[in-house]
Write an enzyme that holds these catalytic residues in place. Structure first.
Site, short mmCIF file in Angstrom:
data_model
loop_
_atom_site.label_atom_id
_atom_site.label_comp_id
_atom_site.label_asym_id
_atom_site.label_seq_id
_atom_site.Cartn_x
_atom_site.Cartn_y
_atom_site.Cartn_z
N ASP A 212 3.29 22.55 -3.99
CA ASP A 212 4.64 22.84 -4.50
C ASP A 212 4.89 22.01 -5.76
O ASP A 212 5.60 21.02 -5.76
CB ASP A 212 5.67 22.51 -3.41
N ASN B 238 12.36 36.37 5.91
CA ASN B 238 13.28 37.16 5.09
C ASN B 238 12.56 38.07 4.09
O ASN B 238 13.20 38.71 3.26
CB ASN B 238 14.24 36.23 4.33
N ASN C 126 0.81 -1.22 0.00
CA ASN C 126 0.00 0.00 0.00
C ASN C 126 0.84 1.27 0.00
O ASN C 126 0.35 2.35 -0.33
CB ASN C 126 -0.96 0.01 1.20
N HIS C 127 2.13 1.17 0.33
CA HIS C 127 3.00 2.35 0.28
C HIS C 127 3.69 2.52 -1.07
O HIS C 127 4.40 3.52 -1.26
CB HIS C 127 4.06 2.27 1.40
N HIS D 203 0.26 -8.49 0.08
CA HIS D 203 0.70 -7.52 1.08
C HIS D 203 -0.28 -7.33 2.23
O HIS D 203 0.09 -7.46 3.40
CB HIS D 203 0.96 -6.16 0.44
N ASP E 36 10.86 37.67 1.37
CA ASP E 36 11.15 37.50 -0.06
C ASP E 36 9.90 37.14 -0.87
O ASP E 36 9.98 36.85 -2.06
CB ASP E 36 12.21 36.43 -0.27
N SER F 161 10.26 22.70 -5.36
CA SER F 161 11.36 23.57 -4.97
C SER F 161 11.48 23.71 -3.45
O SER F 161 12.50 24.15 -2.94
CB SER F 161 11.16 24.96 -5.57
N ASP G 256 7.36 34.18 6.68
CA ASP G 256 8.25 34.77 5.67
C ASP G 256 9.21 35.74 6.36
O ASP G 256 9.13 36.95 6.20
CB ASP G 256 7.42 35.48 4.61
#
Length: 755
Positions: free
Chosen positions: A667, A709, A256-257, A308, A711, A671, A707
């Site tokens: 995402d 920094n 299942n994984h 399994h 950016d 990244s 956030d």
């Protein structure tokens, strides 16, 4: 006797004196024997109490780990079900749909030649400074053994070779049947291994003890090669290499994984993207294809079935043998209907709908947890998340009943035999279309667990598959003329466990799964007589240095840390439960009321009164617990979150693992960063899933907090780190844990039968 002796001595009674001289030592021996016997009884009684206490500690420790692990799997299934519902009921151009659509594009183009061009490795150069193993194809035994040694020495295979190896594996798997059929002979024993879960040290130990795969030593690896452990990709490379070298002696079953949706939550996706930053996305996409082509089961000598998860009351090997297994890129979702394009290629309906089916309804996806629909698709074409959120309302009675059903699963001997509960796939009627019948067969095979009672009930603990009893096993074996089922899927303390009159063997090969010393691993050897010969081991050298008491204590401490995290994550619910017993608002409750309140919220069936000493470190005065002081011992790490609503922080922490999963989905370029706008859209989606009212201002506060920094993007790892729990007495360095969310969390959505 002593007085009689002195009387005989004083009165010169020789006969009496003689009797005393003979009897006194006998009396002394008798007295010593009685004393020794009493001491032995006391020692035996103490030892039995010690063993009983140790066993109790071991059981509740095991129960903590397993219940939280299974509820995490259930959360992943419900999340995928929720996202799938949105995919089917939002317009193709909606922002929310675009955020998640890529994980449902499972077969954009079905021509193998097109895929092979996409996965081409020839333009990837291997630099001269590369010191890892080099591969040429076809692979040789020496190269495969060299790979094992390289991974033992912590070296990494270059991405060019990884892609080349995976492409060759994909080609090989496409030639295999759904169910492999193999045989033993007088000179061969077949070795069967259970879950490895990315623990390379266990695989290396098996090879050390049993030898590597070869013509004289065939192996069956029974799924769940990846996730949770840190060396999943290395295990896959080793197994695939041996499969290419010995295609008639190495057999791999799907677990299942082996599913890209499950991998998002349990670490394999993150592992590959971390180790192969440049080409990780292509590697993962190719692995999706490979996982879908893994065989579903293996039959040995027509008598032993190796799969399994397990079976159900509708499992049929003839159906499993003829279905198109590669259509099930994720076993959590039935395959989509496909259309033929003008070029003659089969296109996924989700890709195709903008071109071919702008005015056409797509077949609604059957819910994994609830089969009922909201309505026809055209009624959702212009709906927003706000419209949708209005439909999601919990039902307190249904929630309580569902919680009680889950609790009955954990209390042995109380699993209901009811077959009409609609909260699991396995209970669905078989009067549906053939593709959905096939899907249920695959889902049950990968996700089911045995139970001691007769019957077949939905597996509400995991959220998919079923629980099946001894009568189902007996009927299945008789129907297919088999004598034994070997399955994996469940961690066992000894590495294995027989059940159903020794006709079902659970095999688990990942030792120290929950913590060092928590369990042994095991593998089994079958000769021509088909009598299982089991070998146990523990991969960590540390376990050999621990006594039983030390091993249980270490595992117990780890489980209690996890439990304390869960208690803090449910702080608001617990405070409300405590106040029901604290009518005068003193902040104090008795130990009995404390235990009752905790169980009413957590539904874990644990001996809370016994655990109180480990969980409540604050001083108890006159048998009363100060619950406010108890919670003040824990806090959310970091002072920069103080201005965020604490109830919001608590909810975020409770669903921490689910949050990370969704962020990984959003995402799309892998990244590790998402834009502020995607962050906002994601929270609108999450507010529906979590049934929370989250304002734009609250989302902005979260974004500004994370956030740091400035950016304009959100670092996913940084975001998750901000919601890590800290224990003032001992730091609970969780990182990314598989133990997040309890069964009680997951009933929040169960009030609505459509989610």
């Amino acid at each position: 006797m002593v007085l009689l002796f002195f009387f005989a001595l004083l009165h010169n009674c020789d006969l009496l004196y003689y009797i005393c001289c003979v009897s006194f030592p006998l009396f002394a021996l008798l007295h010593a024997a009685v004393t020794t016997l009493r001491a032995a009884v006391l020692i035996q009684r103490w030892y039995r109490q010690y063993v009983a206490r140790t066993e109790t500690r071991r059981r509740y420790t095991w129960h903590i780990f397993q219940s939280i692990e299974y509820s995490g799997e259930q959360a992943q299934i419900k999340l995928y079900n929720f996202l799938g519902y949105l995919m089917d009921n939002f317009t193709p151009s909606s922002n929310e749909r675009n955020l998640i659509s890529h994980i449902f594009r499972e077969n954009e183009v079905c021509r193998d030649a097109e895929w092979e061009r996409y996965f081409c490795y020839k333009n990837i150069e291997v630099p001269e400074i590369y010191s890892g193993p080099h591969l040429t194809f076809p692979l040789t035994v020496e190269q495969t053994v060299g790979l094992v040694e390289a991974f033992r020495n912590k070296k990494q295979l270059h991405s060019r070779y990884v892609l080349q190896l995976l492409l060759e594996t994909w080609k090989q798997l496409r030639m295999l049947p759904n169910i492999n059929r193999i045989s033993t002979c007088q000179s061969k024993e077949i070795t069967i291994c259970g879950d490895l879960h990315g623990q390379l040290e266990d695989l290396l130990l098996i090879f050390y003890k049993n030898g590597m795969p070869c013509l004289e030593k065939p192996y069956v690896f029974n799924g769940d090669f990846v996730d949770r452990g840190k060396d999943s990709i290395e295990i896959l490379i080793i197994l695939f290499s041996f499969l290419l070298v010995y295609p008639s002696d190495v057999y791999l079953n799907r677990g299942n994984h082996e599913d890209h949706i499950v991998n998002l939550r349990y670490g394999f996706t993150k592992e590959v993207l971390t180790k192969y930053k440049m080409h990780g996305k292509r590697i993962l996409k190719l692995l999706q294809k490979i996982f879908s082509w893994l065989p579903l089961a293996t039959v040995i000598d027509q008598k032993v079935l190796v799969l399994h998860g397990g079976i159900s009351d509708v499992t049929d090997l003839s159906i499993l043998a003829r279905l198109d297994r590669h259509n099930y890129v994720s076993a959590l979702r039935p395959p989509k209907k496909r259309h033929k394009s003008s070029a003659g290629m089969s296109i996924d309906s989700e890709m195709d709908e903008d071109i071919l089916a702008a005015n056409k309804l797509c077949q609604r996806r059957i819910s994994l947890a609830y089969p009922k629909a909201f309505g026809e698709r055209e009624s959702f074409q212009n709906r927003s998340l706000q419209d949708f959120s209005d439909r999601i309302k919990g039902n307190a009675v249904d929630e309580l009943e569902s919680r009680m059903r889950k609790q009955s699963i954990y209390n042995s001997g109380t699993i209901s035999s009811e077959k009409n509960i609609t909260a699991s796939v396995s209970s669905d009627s078989i009067n549906s279309d053939n593709p959905n019948d096939e899907w249920k067969q695959v889902l049950d095979l990968l996700w089911s667990d045995p139970m001691p009672q007769d019957g077949c009930t939905p597996n509400e603990v995991r959220g998919g598959g079923c629980y099946w009893g001894p009568d189902i096993t007996e009927d299945f074996l008789n129907k297919h003329n088999l004598q034994l089922i070997i399955r994996s899927h469940e961690c066992k303390q000894d590495g294995y466990e027989f059940c159903h009159n020794r006709k079902v063997l659970t095999l688990f090969s990942a030792s120290n799964y929950y913590d060092v010393g928590s369990n042994r691993g095991a593998y089994v050897k079958l000769g021509p007589d088909l009598v299982p010969y089991l070998i146990q081991y523990q991969a960590s050298s540390m376990t050999r240095e621990l006594t039983v008491r030390q091993s249980v204590g270490r595992t117990e401490r780890s489980a209690l840390k996890v439990l304390r995290e869960q208690l803090f994550a449910h702080k608001s619910d617990l405070v409300c439960a405590f106040k029901k017993f604290d009518s005068e608002n003193t902040g104090l409750v008795s130990v009995t009321d404390w235990a009752t309140a905790v169980e009413s919220v957590m539904f874990l069936g644990l001996p809370w009164r016994m655990l109180r000493c480990q969980l409540v470190t604050s001083k108890i005065i006159d048998g009363m617990i100060d619950y406010n002081e108890w919670f003040s011992e824990l806090n959310i790490k970091g002072s920069n979150t103080d201005h965020i609503d604490q109830s919001l922080l608590e909810t975020l922490y409770r669903h921490r693992s689910t949050l990370e999963t969704i962020f990984r989905i959003v995402d799309t370029d892998n990244s590790g960063f998402i834009t502020i706008e995607d962050f906002r859209q994601t929270w609108k989606l999450l507010s529906v899933y979590l049934k929370m009212e989250i304002t734009d201002e609250a989302i902005s506060d979260l974004a500004v907090t994370i956030d740091s920094n400035q950016d304009g993007s959100i670092d996913i790892d940084e975001f998750m780190e901000a919601f890590r729990l800290t224990d003032k007495k001992s730091r609970l360095e969780r990182g990314r844990s598989m133990f997040m969310g309890t069964a009680s969390d997951l009933t929040k959505l169960e009030g609505d039968p459509n989610i």
